[in-house]
Design a protein around this motif. Structure first.
Motif, PDB file in Angstrom:
ATOM      1  N   PHE A  33      -2.500 -17.361 -12.711  1.00 51.50           N
ATOM      2  CA  PHE A  33      -3.095 -16.134 -12.189  1.00 51.50           C
ATOM      3  C   PHE A  33      -4.499 -16.376 -11.628  1.00 51.50           C
ATOM      4  O   PHE A  33      -5.041 -15.497 -10.961  1.00 51.50           O
ATOM      5  N   ALA A  34      -5.079 -17.527 -11.924  1.00 50.99           N
ATOM      6  CA  ALA A  34      -6.418 -17.845 -11.431  1.00 50.99           C
ATOM      7  C   ALA A  34      -6.385 -18.804 -10.259  1.00 50.99           C
ATOM      8  O   ALA A  34      -7.449 -19.150  -9.719  1.00 50.99           O
ATOM      9  N   SER A  35      -5.212 -19.237  -9.834  1.00 50.13           N
ATOM     10  CA  SER A  35      -5.111 -20.206  -8.745  1.00 50.13           C
ATOM     11  C   SER A  35      -5.508 -19.567  -7.420  1.00 50.13           C
ATOM     12  O   SER A  35      -5.418 -18.350  -7.235  1.00 50.13           O
ATOM     13  N   VAL A  36      -5.924 -20.418  -6.492  1.00 48.04           N
ATOM     14  CA  VAL A  36      -6.333 -19.925  -5.167  1.00 48.04           C
ATOM     15  C   VAL A  36      -5.160 -19.250  -4.465  1.00 48.04           C
ATOM     16  O   VAL A  36      -5.329 -18.269  -3.742  1.00 48.04           O
ATOM     17  N   GLN A  37      -3.944 -19.765  -4.715  1.00 45.08           N
ATOM     18  CA  GLN A  37      -2.770 -19.152  -4.094  1.00 45.08           C
ATOM     19  C   GLN A  37      -2.624 -17.689  -4.492  1.00 45.08           C
ATOM     20  O   GLN A  37      -2.132 -16.872  -3.707  1.00 45.08           O
ATOM     21  N   TYR A  38      -3.044 -17.355  -5.715  1.00 41.10           N
ATOM     22  CA  TYR A  38      -2.918 -15.975  -6.179  1.00 41.10           C
ATOM     23  C   TYR A  38      -3.915 -15.060  -5.482  1.00 41.10           C
ATOM     24  O   TYR A  38      -3.747 -13.843  -5.498  1.00 41.10           O
ATOM     25  N   SER A  39      -4.952 -15.643  -4.865  1.00 42.15           N
ATOM     26  CA  SER A  39      -5.892 -14.845  -4.089  1.00 42.15           C
ATOM     27  C   SER A  39      -5.300 -14.436  -2.745  1.00 42.15           C
ATOM     28  O   SER A  39      -5.765 -13.478  -2.119  1.00 42.15           O
ATOM     29  N   ILE A  40      -4.296 -15.182  -2.292  1.00 40.39           N
ATOM     30  CA  ILE A  40      -3.686 -14.883  -0.993  1.00 40.39           C
ATOM     31  C   ILE A  40      -2.765 -13.673  -1.092  1.00 40.39           C
ATOM     32  O   ILE A  40      -2.591 -12.931  -0.121  1.00 40.39           O
ATOM     33  N   LEU A  41      -2.188 -13.450  -2.274  1.00 40.46           N
ATOM     34  CA  LEU A  41      -1.242 -12.342  -2.436  1.00 40.46           C
ATOM     35  C   LEU A  41      -1.844 -10.979  -2.124  1.00 40.46           C
ATOM     36  O   LEU A  41      -1.247 -10.213  -1.350  1.00 40.46           O
ATOM     37  N   PRO A  42      -3.005 -10.609  -2.698  1.00 43.31           N
ATOM     38  CA  PRO A  42      -3.552  -9.295  -2.344  1.00 43.31           C
ATOM     39  C   PRO A  42      -3.903  -9.187  -0.867  1.00 43.31           C
ATOM     40  O   PRO A  42      -3.793  -8.101  -0.284  1.00 43.31           O
ATOM     41  N   LEU A  43      -4.318 -10.291  -0.248  1.00 43.35           N
ATOM     42  CA  LEU A  43      -4.575 -10.279   1.195  1.00 43.35           C
ATOM     43  C   LEU A  43      -3.303  -9.939   1.953  1.00 43.35           C
ATOM     44  O   LEU A  43      -3.306  -9.105   2.875  1.00 43.35           O
ATOM     45  N   LEU A  44      -2.194 -10.551   1.551  1.00 44.22           N
ATOM     46  CA  LEU A  44      -0.913 -10.286   2.197  1.00 44.22           C
ATOM     47  C   LEU A  44      -0.476  -8.840   1.985  1.00 44.22           C
ATOM     48  O   LEU A  44      -0.031  -8.166   2.919  1.00 44.22           O
ATOM     49  N   TRP A  45      -0.614  -8.348   0.747  1.00 39.56           N
ATOM     50  CA  TRP A  45      -0.218  -6.962   0.455  1.00 39.56           C
ATOM     51  C   TRP A  45      -1.045  -5.963   1.261  1.00 39.56           C
ATOM     52  O   TRP A  45      -0.511  -4.971   1.772  1.00 39.56           O
ATOM     53  N   VAL A  46      -2.336  -6.238   1.370  1.00 34.02           N
ATOM     54  CA  VAL A  46      -3.221  -5.330   2.121  1.00 34.02           C
ATOM     55  C   VAL A  46      -2.881  -5.351   3.601  1.00 34.02           C
ATOM     56  O   VAL A  46      -2.823  -4.298   4.252  1.00 34.02           O
ATOM     57  N   LEU A  47      -2.637  -6.526   4.157  1.00 33.55           N
ATOM     58  CA  LEU A  47      -2.288  -6.624   5.570  1.00 33.55           C
ATOM     59  C   LEU A  47      -0.954  -5.943   5.861  1.00 33.55           C
ATOM     60  O   LEU A  47      -0.778  -5.323   6.913  1.00 33.55           O
ATOM     61  N   LEU A  48      -0.007  -6.049   4.937  1.00 35.05           N
ATOM     62  CA  LEU A  48       1.292  -5.408   5.129  1.00 35.05           C
ATOM     63  C   LEU A  48       1.186  -3.886   5.070  1.00 35.05           C
ATOM     64  O   LEU A  48       1.766  -3.179   5.890  1.00 35.05           O
ATOM     65  N   GLY A  49       0.458  -3.391   4.083  1.00 34.14           N
ATOM     66  CA  GLY A  49       0.355  -1.941   3.917  1.00 34.14           C
ATOM     67  C   GLY A  49      -0.617  -1.306   4.892  1.00 34.14           C
ATOM     68  O   GLY A  49      -0.425  -0.157   5.309  1.00 34.14           O
ATOM     69  N   GLY A  50      -1.655  -2.032   5.262  1.00 30.62           N
ATOM     70  CA  GLY A  50      -2.666  -1.500   6.170  1.00 30.62           C
ATOM     71  C   GLY A  50      -4.051  -1.616   5.576  1.00 30.62           C
ATOM     72  O   GLY A  50      -4.370  -0.916   4.608  1.00 30.62           O
ATOM     73  N   ALA A  51      -4.853  -2.534   6.133  1.00 33.01           N
ATOM     74  CA  ALA A  51      -6.220  -2.694   5.654  1.00 33.01           C
ATOM     75  C   ALA A  51      -7.029  -1.437   5.936  1.00 33.01           C
ATOM     76  O   ALA A  51      -6.797  -0.750   6.927  1.00 33.01           O
ATOM     77  N   ALA A  52      -7.972  -1.141   5.040  1.00 31.62           N
ATOM     78  CA  ALA A  52      -8.842   0.034   5.169  1.00 31.62           C
ATOM     79  C   ALA A  52      -8.056   1.337   5.116  1.00 31.62           C
ATOM     80  O   ALA A  52      -8.446   2.341   5.717  1.00 31.62           O
ATOM     81  N   THR A  53      -6.925   1.334   4.404  1.00 33.80           N
ATOM     82  CA  THR A  53      -6.218   2.568   4.068  1.00 33.80           C
ATOM     83  C   THR A  53      -6.064   2.587   2.552  1.00 33.80           C
ATOM     84  O   THR A  53      -5.737   1.563   1.948  1.00 33.80           O
TER      85      THR A  53
END
Length: 320
Positions: free
Chosen positions: A243-263
């Protein structure tokens, strides 16, 4: 924005919370567990979205804030024998303090340098977890004892391992963070954050202290991500270095981009979409990642600003 937009915004957010509450009475146990996990991780994405979507700071180190909350709460229970409320508060405090320290250092950089610095800090945090494996469990992680995951309310108690209690706890956390995030982005501070994202130099010329506003955003973002990590440890009973790996930091970025950043609702939509696409396709083929990849490509082509971001651009301009 129109005058009716605040009422519409709060109404749709309360409507989403009400819908999620009703689903708890109709979904089978399997989806109770899956949706509870999605709600907790959506909180992680909301914390990330506050910094990336509204301030425009691309971080690759948010896994360390999630892990700080995860280990802060988990180790408080395992090593210190603290109860659920104290452990949850400890997890949030760990994430907020870490975010303050990292923010003071990383915000001296901008752009790609900020991304690299946050990634380096996250990697250091990950290696520290592995180094102190005697206490953290290292790669294997640790299981939070089931008897310790009981919330004592005096006359009664809530067992967080119960599927219904776990779902309602995840929904409560999600609802609180969602409304807090909505209040922040509609506040004066939220408008300043958007101004910094659009043109930081002009915002400085208008007399705003951009460093303090960005630091506040980093701390709040880190605290929200830590709350998600602490909830994950207490609700699902496991803490691990992955859960602390750098790869796990990419997941929220992906979720935000999919759903819509700044929403404000984008992180939920993105997390929900990703989890259910994987869950459904993996039941039909072992090459489910290929189907997921094709779905993501199509989504980016037809919804370049994410699902809610594109809907807001085309039809729902009042969405926060």
């Amino acid at each position: 924005m129109s005058e009716a937009s605040p009422a519409k915004a709060y109404a749709i957010h309360l409507g989403v919370i009400a819908l999620l509450f009703v689903l708890s009475f109709v979904l089978p146990d399997y989806y109770h567990g899956l949706l509870a996990r999605i709600l907790v991780l959506a909180v992680f994405a909301m914390g990330y979205n506050l910094l990336f979507g509204y301030v425009g700071l691309l971080s690759l180190g948010h896994a360390m804030f999630f892990a700080a909350g995860l280990y802060g709460a988990g180790l408080a229970v395992i090593q210190l024998g603290w109860n659920v409320p104290l452990a949850f508060a400890a997890g949030i405090a760990c994430g907020a303090v870490l975010a303050l320290v990292i923010g003071l250092l990383a915000l001296r950089t901008t752009g790609v340098a900020f991304m690299i610095v946050t990634m380096m800090f996250a990697q250091v945090f990950y290696l520290l977890i592995l180094y102190f494996a005697v206490w953290t469990g290292g790669d294997q992680g640790q299981v939070v004892p089931q008897p310790a995951r009981v919330l004592d309310l005096g006359a009664t108690s809530l067992d967080l391992t119960n599927p219904t209690v776990r779902y309602m706890s995840a929904l409560t956390l999600f609802s609180l963070v969602l409304m807090i995030t909505l209040a922040i982005v509609r506040s004066r501070h939220g408008r300043v954050l958007v101004a910094i994202r659009e043109n930081e130099e002009r915002t400085k010329m208008l007399g705003y202290d951009t460093f303090s506003n960005k630091l506040a955003a980093v701390v709040v973002s880190g605290a929200i991500c830590a709350a998600s990590g602490a909830a994950y440890a207490l609700l699902f009973g496991y803490i691990g270095s992955s859960f602390a790996s750098v790869q796990y930091s990419i997941l929220p970025l992906l979720w935000v981009l999919l759903g819509g950043a700044a929403t404000t609702l984008g992180p939920l939509i993105g997390t929900l979409f990703m989890y259910y696409v994987i869950d459904i396709t993996s039941g039909y083929t072992s090459a489910y990642l290929l189907i997921v990849g094709i779905a993501l490509i199509l989504l980016v082509l037809f919804f370049p600003k994410g699902i809610l971001g594109s809907l807001r651009q085309r039809w729902l301009g009042w969405l926060p």
